[in-house]
Design an enzyme around this catalytic site. Structure first.
Site, short mmCIF file in Angstrom:
data_model
loop_
_atom_site.label_atom_id
_atom_site.label_comp_id
_atom_site.label_asym_id
_atom_site.label_seq_id
_atom_site.Cartn_x
_atom_site.Cartn_y
_atom_site.Cartn_z
N ARG A 169 -4.66 2.57 12.90
CA ARG A 169 -4.03 3.82 12.27
C ARG A 169 -2.87 4.58 13.02
NH1 ARG A 169 -3.71 4.09 7.35
NH2 ARG A 169 -3.18 6.43 7.48
N CYS B 127 -0.39 4.22 1.82
CA CYS B 127 -0.90 5.22 2.56
C CYS B 127 0.07 5.67 3.82
CB CYS B 127 -2.05 5.06 3.26
SG CYS B 127 -2.27 3.26 4.03
N CYS C 272 -3.99 6.06 -0.54
CA CYS C 272 -3.37 5.09 -0.78
C CYS C 272 -2.83 4.94 -2.39
CB CYS C 272 -4.37 3.53 -0.87
SG CYS C 272 -4.76 3.39 0.84
N LYS D 293 -12.92 -7.53 5.04
CA LYS D 293 -12.69 -6.52 5.98
C LYS D 293 -13.93 -6.27 6.71
CE LYS D 293 -8.93 -4.60 3.86
NZ LYS D 293 -8.28 -2.95 3.41
N CYS E 59 1.01 -1.27 -0.06
CA CYS E 59 0.11 0.07 0.28
C CYS E 59 0.95 1.34 -0.04
CB CYS E 59 -0.84 -0.12 1.17
SG CYS E 59 -2.39 1.08 0.88
#
Length: 205
Positions: free
Chosen positions: A202, A119, A127, A192, A117
């Protein structure tokens, strides 16, 4: 494109990880967060008992995992430098690539899976590559290819794309195959859940 289910039968650890439902440590994957620096083992406040490790300290986590009979880890990288194109994500000497090499050199039996990814690496936190105020899906794909290739060349055993770009699996599979990595599996992030667990993650990444 040729389907190659043999990828999932290349070694005993992988075969045990993907076999039919059976509750055991063979199915467990420990997420580890690799940060730049030296001699760092810092607890993540939102995930008590979990830590940020510098590449030179990640061996402590691997030893703990092996002692608990956990044979797979999923690595996330947290660089100090971030830019619009997430260039540290595909830097061959980036923090995650260092972590991969450290683990595979010292603990070759550990199966190393890496998150694909952008991000964690972009200055804007998205992303992919931005075009104005939107993510440009197709411009992002070549960057994901470079990231995956850099991880596998550093020694990753499997990649796990979490970027959500359309067409990414075809792009990643094609790049890996073209570069001789036909046996590297791609792990799905397809399932998910709407969950409060994402908040602590996060902070970790």
């Amino acid at each position: 494109m040729i389907k190659r289910p043999r990828r999932l039968r290349t070694n005993e650890v992988l075969r045990k990880a993907v076999r039919e439902t059976r509750l055991s440590t063979d199915s467990l994957i420990w997420p580890l967060f690799i940060v730049e620096g030296k001699n760092i083992k810092k607890e993540i406040s939102s995930l008590p008992g979990q830590y940020h490790f510098s590449p030179d300290m990640v061996g402590k986590a691997i030893e703990a995992a092996l002692k608990a009979d956990v044979k797979s880890v999923l690595l996330f990288g947290l660089p100090k430098h971030k830019d619009e194109k997430g260039s540290e994500a595909y830097n061959e000497n980036g923090v995650l690539q260092q972590g991969i090499r450290e683990i595979k050199q010292r603990y070759p039996q550990m199966q190393v899976i890496t998150d694909i990814c952008m991000c964690e690496y972009t200055s804007h936190g998205h992303c992919g590559i931005l075009e104005g105020e939107r993510v440009d899906n197709d411009r992002t794909l070549p960057y994901l290819e470079k990231i995956a290739l850099s991880h596998v060349m550093a020694g990753a055993d499997m990649i796990a794309p979490s970027d959500m770009m359309d067409g990414r699996i075809y792009a990643l599979r094609s790049t890996l195959d073209k570069n001789g990595f036909t046996d590297i599996p791609i792990m799905s992030y397809a399932v998910k859940y709407a969950s409060s667990f994402y908040g602590p993650f996060r902070e970790a990444a």
